[in-house]
Scaffold this motif. Structure first.
Motif, mmCIF file in Angstrom:
data_model
loop_
_atom_site.group_PDB
_atom_site.id
_atom_site.type_symbol
_atom_site.label_atom_id
_atom_site.label_comp_id
_atom_site.label_asym_id
_atom_site.label_seq_id
_atom_site.Cartn_x
_atom_site.Cartn_y
_atom_site.Cartn_z
ATOM 1 N N GLN A 263 0.828 -1.206 0.000
ATOM 2 C CA GLN A 263 0.000 0.000 0.000
ATOM 3 C C GLN A 263 0.868 1.264 0.000
ATOM 4 O O GLN A 263 0.508 2.274 -0.642
ATOM 5 C CB GLN A 263 -0.920 -0.014 1.226
ATOM 6 C CG GLN A 263 -1.843 1.183 1.351
ATOM 7 C CD GLN A 263 -2.946 1.205 0.300
ATOM 8 O OE1 GLN A 263 -2.809 0.648 -0.775
ATOM 9 N NE2 GLN A 263 -4.037 1.861 0.621
ATOM 10 N N GLY A 264 1.999 1.213 0.681
ATOM 11 C CA GLY A 264 2.904 2.354 0.671
ATOM 12 C C GLY A 264 3.464 2.628 -0.716
ATOM 13 O O GLY A 264 3.574 3.787 -1.136
ATOM 14 N N VAL A 265 3.773 1.556 -1.446
ATOM 15 C CA VAL A 265 4.258 1.713 -2.822
ATOM 16 C C VAL A 265 3.185 2.377 -3.676
ATOM 17 O O VAL A 265 3.453 3.328 -4.415
ATOM 18 C CB VAL A 265 4.669 0.345 -3.410
ATOM 19 C CG1 VAL A 265 4.940 0.469 -4.912
ATOM 20 C CG2 VAL A 265 5.901 -0.191 -2.699
ATOM 21 N N PHE A 266 1.945 1.869 -3.575
ATOM 22 C CA PHE A 266 0.845 2.463 -4.342
ATOM 23 C C PHE A 266 0.675 3.944 -3.990
ATOM 24 O O PHE A 266 0.486 4.793 -4.875
ATOM 25 C CB PHE A 266 -0.463 1.731 -4.055
ATOM 26 C CG PHE A 266 -0.531 0.335 -4.606
ATOM 27 C CD1 PHE A 266 0.199 -0.024 -5.727
ATOM 28 C CD2 PHE A 266 -1.339 -0.627 -3.997
ATOM 29 C CE1 PHE A 266 0.133 -1.311 -6.244
ATOM 30 C CE2 PHE A 266 -1.413 -1.917 -4.504
ATOM 31 C CZ PHE A 266 -0.674 -2.256 -5.627
ATOM 32 N N GLY A 267 0.740 4.248 -2.699
ATOM 33 C CA GLY A 267 0.520 5.613 -2.258
ATOM 34 C C GLY A 267 1.551 6.587 -2.810
ATOM 35 O O GLY A 267 1.207 7.654 -3.330
ATOM 36 N N TYR A 268 2.835 6.226 -2.713
ATOM 37 C CA TYR A 268 3.884 7.131 -3.174
ATOM 38 C C TYR A 268 3.923 7.224 -4.696
ATOM 39 O O TYR A 268 4.164 8.298 -5.254
ATOM 40 C CB TYR A 268 5.248 6.684 -2.627
ATOM 41 C CG TYR A 268 5.484 7.150 -1.220
ATOM 42 C CD1 TYR A 268 5.746 8.491 -0.945
ATOM 43 C CD2 TYR A 268 5.430 6.260 -0.158
ATOM 44 C CE1 TYR A 268 5.952 8.922 0.356
ATOM 45 C CE2 TYR A 268 5.639 6.679 1.148
ATOM 46 C CZ TYR A 268 5.901 8.014 1.393
ATOM 47 O OH TYR A 268 6.091 8.448 2.683
ATOM 48 N N VAL A 269 3.667 6.115 -5.377
ATOM 49 C CA VAL A 269 3.659 6.145 -6.840
ATOM 50 C C VAL A 269 2.541 7.056 -7.348
ATOM 51 O O VAL A 269 2.746 7.875 -8.252
ATOM 52 C CB VAL A 269 3.500 4.719 -7.415
ATOM 53 C CG1 VAL A 269 3.226 4.772 -8.914
ATOM 54 C CG2 VAL A 269 4.765 3.907 -7.163
ATOM 55 N N GLN A 270 1.342 6.939 -6.761
ATOM 56 C CA GLN A 270 0.232 7.779 -7.217
ATOM 57 C C GLN A 270 0.521 9.253 -6.940
ATOM 58 O O GLN A 270 0.136 10.132 -7.714
ATOM 59 C CB GLN A 270 -1.075 7.352 -6.562
ATOM 60 C CG GLN A 270 -1.202 7.703 -5.089
ATOM 61 C CD GLN A 270 -2.597 7.451 -4.545
ATOM 62 O OE1 GLN A 270 -3.492 7.026 -5.267
ATOM 63 N NE2 GLN A 270 -2.788 7.706 -3.258
ATOM 64 N N TYR A 271 1.199 9.541 -5.836
ATOM 65 C CA TYR A 271 1.478 10.936 -5.486
ATOM 66 C C TYR A 271 2.480 11.551 -6.459
ATOM 67 O O TYR A 271 2.272 12.657 -6.974
ATOM 68 C CB TYR A 271 2.006 11.024 -4.056
ATOM 69 C CG TYR A 271 2.304 12.432 -3.603
ATOM 70 C CD1 TYR A 271 1.276 13.283 -3.197
ATOM 71 C CD2 TYR A 271 3.613 12.907 -3.596
ATOM 72 C CE1 TYR A 271 1.553 14.579 -2.790
ATOM 73 C CE2 TYR A 271 3.894 14.204 -3.183
ATOM 74 C CZ TYR A 271 2.867 15.036 -2.777
ATOM 75 O OH TYR A 271 3.148 16.319 -2.380
ATOM 76 N N PHE A 272 3.563 10.826 -6.738
ATOM 77 C CA PHE A 272 4.625 11.383 -7.580
ATOM 78 C C PHE A 272 4.268 11.376 -9.064
ATOM 79 O O PHE A 272 4.838 12.138 -9.844
ATOM 80 C CB PHE A 272 5.938 10.623 -7.354
ATOM 81 C CG PHE A 272 6.578 10.935 -6.033
ATOM 82 C CD1 PHE A 272 7.070 12.205 -5.764
ATOM 83 C CD2 PHE A 272 6.678 9.965 -5.049
ATOM 84 C CE1 PHE A 272 7.668 12.500 -4.545
ATOM 85 C CE2 PHE A 272 7.266 10.245 -3.832
ATOM 86 C CZ PHE A 272 7.756 11.518 -3.567
ATOM 87 N N LEU A 273 3.293 10.534 -9.453
ATOM 88 C CA LEU A 273 2.861 10.508 -10.849
ATOM 89 C C LEU A 273 1.646 11.388 -11.098
ATOM 90 O O LEU A 273 1.090 11.390 -12.199
ATOM 91 C CB LEU A 273 2.567 9.076 -11.288
ATOM 92 C CG LEU A 273 3.769 8.120 -11.360
ATOM 93 C CD1 LEU A 273 3.323 6.762 -11.893
ATOM 94 C CD2 LEU A 273 4.887 8.691 -12.224
ATOM 95 N N LEU A 275 -1.401 11.335 -9.433
ATOM 96 C CA LEU A 275 -2.679 10.653 -9.209
ATOM 97 C C LEU A 275 -3.298 10.054 -10.473
ATOM 98 O O LEU A 275 -4.454 10.349 -10.822
ATOM 99 C CB LEU A 275 -3.681 11.612 -8.560
ATOM 100 C CG LEU A 275 -3.259 12.224 -7.216
ATOM 101 C CD1 LEU A 275 -4.340 13.175 -6.718
ATOM 102 C CD2 LEU A 275 -2.996 11.148 -6.183
ATOM 103 N N PRO A 276 -2.573 9.187 -11.185
ATOM 104 C CA PRO A 276 -3.207 8.498 -12.321
ATOM 105 C C PRO A 276 -4.309 7.568 -11.819
ATOM 106 O O PRO A 276 -4.194 6.950 -10.755
ATOM 107 C CB PRO A 276 -2.048 7.702 -12.936
ATOM 108 C CG PRO A 276 -1.068 7.525 -11.826
ATOM 109 C CD PRO A 276 -1.178 8.746 -10.971
ATOM 110 N N ALA A 277 -5.388 7.466 -12.581
ATOM 111 C CA ALA A 277 -6.571 6.737 -12.133
ATOM 112 C C ALA A 277 -6.273 5.281 -11.785
ATOM 113 O O ALA A 277 -6.769 4.758 -10.782
ATOM 114 C CB ALA A 277 -7.653 6.806 -13.208
ATOM 115 N N LEU A 278 -5.454 4.608 -12.586
ATOM 116 C CA LEU A 278 -5.170 3.200 -12.347
ATOM 117 C C LEU A 278 -4.492 2.990 -10.993
ATOM 118 O O LEU A 278 -4.875 2.101 -10.212
ATOM 119 C CB LEU A 278 -4.294 2.634 -13.463
ATOM 120 C CG LEU A 278 -3.848 1.179 -13.284
ATOM 121 C CD1 LEU A 278 -5.053 0.253 -13.217
ATOM 122 C CD2 LEU A 278 -2.906 0.754 -14.409
#
Length: 326
Positions: A263-273, A275-278
């Motif tokens: 979940q931490g990986v998902f959280g940081y990836v969405q933040y730095f990218l 917020l892509p929908a996927l």
């Protein structure tokens, strides 16, 4: 006049499901509760929240989407149809739990609790559409889905254990630490709904009312709560090792670590990218896994004995079948 039996009693007289079947039926309710959360997120992330413009119909004069509504109507209507699948799965669990001997009223009550939560959440979903995706109603809709997931996980746990009085496997201070973990994870979920309600994914391409808080500040609070959950999990793991707790709760904490890392990986990836929908959708999926893992940690710290044995023919108290009049 012969006694009138309700349909569940009639099924119980003719079908004896195995304990494994009841457990799998309970697990299926957990899976479907997760599916409902994820597909609900997909509706919002694809801007299909108002794909059906009204409720309970999809569009005035039609229960189903029309060609003019396009893919957004299909997505929103498809999510509505999944509610019927969810009801069917919960219904199978209720029937199996009722038919299983010896009868376990606590298990059937949990099944009915799931049904009533679904029934309560349906009009909340309708109000969400009728109010043009009011973010507070959307948040309530999600939290009711989380309540459904909670009861489903508890049902799954109870289907795998007996009915003896709960016996703690660890000392009271350790249980209190676990309570703190549950409260922190619950707060993390609630604040997550505020992040959703104030963020850019409103659920529809047109202008939709948002919660008037600073999105970056509420996101930072969400991150801080995530660190608190991680810290409490680490503290609990060391505590369980120190008190030589049984293997089951220690294993559950390790599983929680794995889910938190994902979940931490998902959280940081969405933040730095941006917020892509996927990735946001994967983060929503991860939130359900975190909540399930936290609940399982809490539930593994006590035991209730083995499953009740199936009574033999001599132990069953069956009502005799009515005899035809001579």
């Amino acid at each position: 006049m012969p006694n009138t039996l309700n349909p569940l009693e009639l099924i119980a007289r003719r079908w004896q499901p195995s304990a494994r079947f009841v457990q799998r039926a309970a697990l299926a309710t957990v899976v479907m509760a997760v599916v409902i959360v994820v597909t609900g997120g997909a509706v919002r992330l694809s801007d299909s929240g108002l794909g059906c413009s009204t409720w309970p119909q999809c569009t005035p004069g039609s229960l189903t989407p029309t060609a003019a509504m396009g893919v957004h109507g299909l997505i929103e209507f498809g999510n509505r149809l999944l509610t019927y699948v969810l009801c069917a799965v919960v219904g199978v669990f209720i029937i199996a739990a009722r038919a299983r001997q010896p009868r376990r009223r606590s298990l059937t009550k949990l099944g009915w609790a799931q049904f009533w939560i679904i029934l309560a959440n349906a009009p909340v979903g309708g109000i969400t559409v009728l109010t043009g995706l009011n973010p507070y109603i959307v948040a309530a809709h999600f939290l009711l889905s989380t309540a459904l997931l909670t009861v489903a996980v508890l049902s799954w746990q109870r289907a795998c254990e007996g009915d003896e009085e709960p016996r703690d496997l660890v000392a009271r201070p350790v249980r209190q630490l676990t309570w703190l973990l549950v409260v922190a994870a619950g707060a993390l979920t609630v604040v997550g709904t505020l992040v959703t309600g104030s963020g850019p994914h409103a659920g529809d391409a047109h202008q939709v009312h948002r919660i008037r808080v600073n999105w970056q500040e509420i996101t930072q609070l969400h991150v801080d709560l995530a660190y608190i959950v991680v810290g409490l999990s680490v503290a609990l793991w060391f505590t369980l090792r120190a008190v030589k707790a049984p293997a089951a709760p220690r294993k559950a904490v390790v599983q929680l670590f794995a889910v938190l890392a994902l979940q931490g990986v998902f959280g940081y990836v969405q933040y730095f990218l941006g917020l892509p929908a996927l990735i946001v959708g994967l983060h929503m999926f991860g939130s359900t896994l975190v909540w399930i893992a936290v609940l399982r940690v809490f539930l593994t710290l006590r035991e209730r004995g083995p499953l009740p044995a199936v009574p033999g023919p001599a132990d069953r108290h069956e009502v005799p079948e009515p005899q035809p009049a001579v």
